[in-house]
Write a protein that holds these residues in place. Structure first.
Motif, mmCIF file in Angstrom:
data_model
loop_
_atom_site.group_PDB
_atom_site.id
_atom_site.type_symbol
_atom_site.label_atom_id
_atom_site.label_comp_id
_atom_site.label_asym_id
_atom_site.label_seq_id
_atom_site.Cartn_x
_atom_site.Cartn_y
_atom_site.Cartn_z
ATOM 1 N N GLY A 155 22.094 14.458 31.561
ATOM 2 C CA GLY A 155 20.774 14.208 30.987
ATOM 3 C C GLY A 155 19.743 13.669 31.945
ATOM 4 O O GLY A 155 18.572 13.508 31.576
ATOM 5 N N PHE A 156 20.138 13.406 33.208
ATOM 6 C CA PHE A 156 19.175 12.859 34.177
ATOM 7 C C PHE A 156 19.731 13.088 35.584
ATOM 8 O O PHE A 156 20.655 12.405 36.005
ATOM 9 C CB PHE A 156 18.954 11.365 33.947
ATOM 10 C CG PHE A 156 17.550 10.902 34.232
ATOM 11 C CD1 PHE A 156 17.035 10.957 35.528
ATOM 12 C CD2 PHE A 156 16.740 10.428 33.218
ATOM 13 C CE1 PHE A 156 15.746 10.534 35.793
ATOM 14 C CE2 PHE A 156 15.441 9.997 33.473
ATOM 15 C CZ PHE A 156 14.933 10.049 34.757
ATOM 16 N N CYS A 157 19.184 14.056 36.279
ATOM 17 C CA CYS A 157 19.764 14.457 37.561
ATOM 18 C C CYS A 157 18.654 14.927 38.494
ATOM 19 O O CYS A 157 17.810 15.737 38.101
ATOM 20 C CB CYS A 157 20.767 15.586 37.331
ATOM 21 S SG CYS A 157 21.768 16.018 38.764
ATOM 22 N N VAL A 158 18.633 14.419 39.707
ATOM 23 C CA VAL A 158 17.568 14.774 40.652
ATOM 24 C C VAL A 158 18.121 15.629 41.795
ATOM 25 O O VAL A 158 19.329 15.729 41.993
ATOM 26 C CB VAL A 158 16.873 13.530 41.233
ATOM 27 C CG1 VAL A 158 16.298 12.669 40.122
ATOM 28 C CG2 VAL A 158 17.824 12.731 42.113
ATOM 29 N N THR A 159 17.194 16.209 42.532
ATOM 30 C CA THR A 159 17.502 17.020 43.704
ATOM 31 C C THR A 159 17.030 16.292 44.951
ATOM 32 O O THR A 159 15.920 15.759 44.969
ATOM 33 C CB THR A 159 16.758 18.375 43.630
ATOM 34 O OG1 THR A 159 17.208 19.096 42.493
ATOM 35 C CG2 THR A 159 16.970 19.198 44.893
ATOM 36 N N VAL A 160 17.861 16.268 45.988
ATOM 37 C CA VAL A 160 17.440 15.771 47.296
ATOM 38 C C VAL A 160 17.971 16.750 48.342
ATOM 39 O O VAL A 160 19.173 16.993 48.420
ATOM 40 C CB VAL A 160 17.973 14.358 47.588
ATOM 41 C CG1 VAL A 160 17.553 13.921 48.998
ATOM 42 C CG2 VAL A 160 17.449 13.363 46.562
ATOM 43 N N ARG A 161 17.053 17.301 49.122
ATOM 44 C CA ARG A 161 17.430 18.243 50.170
ATOM 45 C C ARG A 161 17.591 17.494 51.504
ATOM 46 O O ARG A 161 16.769 16.634 51.831
ATOM 47 C CB ARG A 161 16.353 19.317 50.313
ATOM 48 C CG ARG A 161 16.255 20.246 49.093
ATOM 49 C CD ARG A 161 15.016 21.119 49.124
ATOM 50 N NE ARG A 161 13.809 20.354 48.786
ATOM 51 C CZ ARG A 161 12.841 20.059 49.633
ATOM 52 N NH1 ARG A 161 12.922 20.445 50.899
ATOM 53 N NH2 ARG A 161 11.794 19.366 49.228
ATOM 54 N N PRO A 162 18.614 17.803 52.277
ATOM 55 C CA PRO A 162 18.830 17.103 53.550
ATOM 56 C C PRO A 162 17.895 17.626 54.637
ATOM 57 O O PRO A 162 18.304 18.325 55.557
ATOM 58 C CB PRO A 162 20.304 17.407 53.859
ATOM 59 C CG PRO A 162 20.539 18.745 53.229
ATOM 60 C CD PRO A 162 19.685 18.774 51.980
ATOM 61 N N THR A 163 16.630 17.254 54.536
ATOM 62 C CA THR A 163 15.623 17.719 55.486
ATOM 63 C C THR A 163 15.865 17.115 56.874
ATOM 64 O O THR A 163 16.597 16.130 57.004
ATOM 65 C CB THR A 163 14.220 17.313 55.002
ATOM 66 O OG1 THR A 163 14.179 15.874 54.900
ATOM 67 C CG2 THR A 163 13.897 17.923 53.647
ATOM 68 N N PRO A 164 15.257 17.679 57.909
ATOM 69 C CA PRO A 164 15.395 17.071 59.237
ATOM 70 C C PRO A 164 15.007 15.600 59.265
ATOM 71 O O PRO A 164 15.627 14.798 59.971
ATOM 72 C CB PRO A 164 14.454 17.926 60.097
ATOM 73 C CG PRO A 164 14.450 19.268 59.430
ATOM 74 C CD PRO A 164 14.526 18.969 57.961
ATOM 75 N N ALA A 234 21.401 -0.778 33.919
ATOM 76 C CA ALA A 234 21.876 -0.036 32.756
ATOM 77 C C ALA A 234 21.765 -0.850 31.466
ATOM 78 O O ALA A 234 22.027 -0.326 30.382
ATOM 79 C CB ALA A 234 23.327 0.400 32.970
ATOM 80 N N SER A 235 21.367 -2.116 31.582
ATOM 81 C CA SER A 235 21.213 -2.979 30.408
ATOM 82 C C SER A 235 19.749 -3.014 29.973
ATOM 83 O O SER A 235 18.880 -3.467 30.725
ATOM 84 C CB SER A 235 21.690 -4.399 30.742
ATOM 85 O OG SER A 235 21.244 -5.332 29.771
ATOM 86 N N ALA A 291 19.767 5.176 32.595
ATOM 87 C CA ALA A 291 20.751 4.116 32.824
ATOM 88 C C ALA A 291 22.091 4.715 33.253
ATOM 89 O O ALA A 291 22.762 4.188 34.157
ATOM 90 C CB ALA A 291 20.926 3.282 31.564
ATOM 91 N N SER A 292 22.478 5.822 32.635
ATOM 92 C CA SER A 292 23.735 6.487 33.012
ATOM 93 C C SER A 292 23.656 7.018 34.437
ATOM 94 O O SER A 292 24.635 6.935 35.191
ATOM 95 C CB SER A 292 24.035 7.640 32.043
ATOM 96 O OG SER A 292 24.252 7.154 30.731
ATOM 97 N N MET A 293 22.492 7.557 34.810
ATOM 98 C CA MET A 293 22.315 8.008 36.191
ATOM 99 C C MET A 293 22.441 6.831 37.152
ATOM 100 O O MET A 293 23.073 6.946 38.216
ATOM 101 C CB MET A 293 20.951 8.676 36.381
ATOM 102 C CG MET A 293 20.683 9.113 37.818
ATOM 103 S SD MET A 293 18.957 9.513 38.192
ATOM 104 C CE MET A 293 18.197 7.905 38.091
#
Length: 510
Positions: A155-164, A234-235, A291-293
């Motif tokens: 339900g909550f997920c991000v993207t991070v690309r390993p840029t230079p 998370a609280s 909070a779960s993320m």
């Protein structure tokens, strides 16, 4: 022939996904393979032989093989794809890495279990290719024979690309640099330097929002910063208690907001809207999944990526009427401390680095808000209240946080190189000057401390105006004290710029 979209861009166009385009887009067509990068976006051109089968399964497989997984695109795609497509992929290649990854992602984002037997006993493959995505700590999914290293939860997920830039910061080992500074520092000097850094961070965090941190307001925030280790993001209650501690009591919240809010400015008699926050009816679910993320990212391979994902997504959710920005920056410290990135009982004054160039901070925030606003349908009613007319929840759940991670890495590196190191150096110089003063005249602690402060602020002497504050000293006394400090600091005193502050004397401690 012309270049045609493939991979995730094809999925957006053909599945009619209402999501911001991924930072990396791919095309196939005649001509050589090439990569074009600019303005934070990358276009990958593939020659015709690379073209995938022109089906949903073909383009999904191409995306998983060649592109960074964009969580927003993939979450929307999996909810739009006919489940039969995934079933057919798995049945055709039950041992295939890409078919198993597609199957895992489908069940991850839809939270639905397909009518398929568990994968055969084959080698595990990672949900995110580490060459194309920054991942979290891996957890094996036996059903798919896939290692779940997603940066978040369904339900909550991000993207991070390993840029230079990110790879460069990772290679620098800036956390180790900070630890070396601490190890080489006298414990007493370190304790007093850190004490001042708490004050500096508080002042800067308020300054970002064009407020002054004075009196009880500053003390409340400093006390909150000192308790980052015991804080639990998370609280819900911990978040509410923190908000109550750092804002004016008149604006203390009893819970998350139940009204629509936005970030903007008043121009004349109208509001200029810069960013629209989630709808109040979506907020309980969003905060639960956020909070779960936060819990899922404990032990993340990249502590700065975790800190950026947790802290920036919080400020985008804007769950309170007041205090969101300060809590956002508090969360940076909390996560870096939790992950052991920051040395024990030490704080990096990141807000000081932010406030030196606030335009870059605004640009980092806009890397999310600007593309997101294109997909929010809203209007202003007669009461000058924003009304959102479409479902926007997914926009805040899944997004590319790469620019935010790059920004946070840069600010951490800057504050370690400048603020943290300079404070340690300054405090050591200050102590030397203080001791020199006490060797010449046995002044009371506070008077000696004041004398050294004025000397440092005026770059090596006491101004005529400040001399009047030491009427118990003759001109000869003052000259003797100045000479003693100069000799102790030979060849030159540290230049502390225009930072007028009261440094606690060594005897006064904290």
């Amino acid at each position: 022939m012309v270049d045609v979209p493939v991979g995730q861009l094809w999925l957006i166009e053909n599945l009619h996904l209402r999501v911001p385009p991924p930072a990396v887009t791919s095309y196939c067509g005649p001509g050589a393979r090439r990569t074009t990068t600019g303005n934070g976006r990358t276009i990958e051109k593939y020659s015709t032989p690379y073209a995938p089968e022109d089906t949903t399964a073909g383009h999904l497989k191409f995306a998983l093989k060649n592109e960074p997984v964009d969580s927003a695109v993939m979450a929307a795609a999996m909810k739009a794809i006919d489940p039969g497509v995934i079933k057919d992929m798995v049945r055709a290649e039950p041992n295939g890495a890409f078919s198993r990854r597609a199957w895992f992602l489908y069940e991850f984002f839809t939270r639905e279990t397909l009518d398929l037997p568990d994968a055969p006993v084959v080698q595990y493959t990672k949900a995110l290719n580490p060459e194309l995505n920054v991942g979290s700590v891996g957890v094996n999914s036996v059903r798919h024979r896939v290692t779940n290293n997603m940066l978040g939860v369904p339900g909550f997920c991000v993207t991070v690309r390993p840029t230079p830039a990110i790879r460069g910061f990772q290679a620098e080992g800036i956390d180790e640099q900070a630890r070396e500074l601490v190890q080489d520092c006298d414990p007493t000097v370190l304790a007093r330097a850190v004490n001042y850094l708490y004050t500096k961070e508080t002042k800067s965090s308020f300054e970002i929002e064009r407020e002054r941190a004075t009196g009880q307001k500053a003390e409340r925030f400093i006390n909150a910063l000192r308790k980052t280790a015991s804080f639990n993001p998370a609280s819900d209650q911990d978040l509410v208690d923190l908000q109550n501690q750092i804002v004016d009591p008149r604006y203390a919240a009893k819970g998350f907001r139940d009204f629509q809010n936005f970030v903007g400015e008043t121009i004349g008699y109208r509001e200029k809207v810069h960013f629209v926050c989630p709808r109040p009816q979506d907020l309980p679910s969003l905060m639960k999944d956020w909070a779960s993320m936060s819990e899922r990212l404990q032990g993340c391979d990249d502590a700065v990526a975790a800190a950026a994902a947790i802290s920036f997504s919080f400020v985008f959710l804007h769950p309170f009427e007041d205090g969101n920005g300060r809590i956002h920056r508090f969360l940076i410290h909390h996560v870096l401390s939790r992950e052991g990135f920051t040395p024990h009982d030490v704080l990096f004054p990141i807000s000081a680095a932010i406030v030196r160039d606030q335009k870059l901070y605004d640009a980092a925030l806009e890397s999310f808000s600007r593309p997101t606003m294109d997909f929010i349908d809203w209007e202003m009613n007669r009461a000058q209240q924003v009304v959102v007319t479409n479902d926007t929840s997914a926009l805040y759940r899944y997004f590319d946080a790469t620019e935010l991670v790059e920004y946070l890495y840069a600010k951490i590196s800057e504050t370690i190189r400048i603020d943290f190191k300079e404070e340690l150096d300054f405090m050591a110089v200050y102590d030397t000057a203080y001791n020199a003063v006490r060797e010449v005249i046995d002044m009371p602690d506070r008077r000696a401390s004041m004398f050294v402060n004025f000397y440092m602020q005026n770059h090596g002497s006491i101004s005529k105006r400040k001399r009047a504050m030491f009427d118990e000293l003759s001109d000869e006394d003052i000259e003797d004290l100045e000479a003693a400090i100069r000799e102790a600091l030979s060849p030159e005193p540290a230049d502390n710029g225009d930072d007028e502050r009261e440094v606690p004397s060594p005897k006064n401690g904290l």
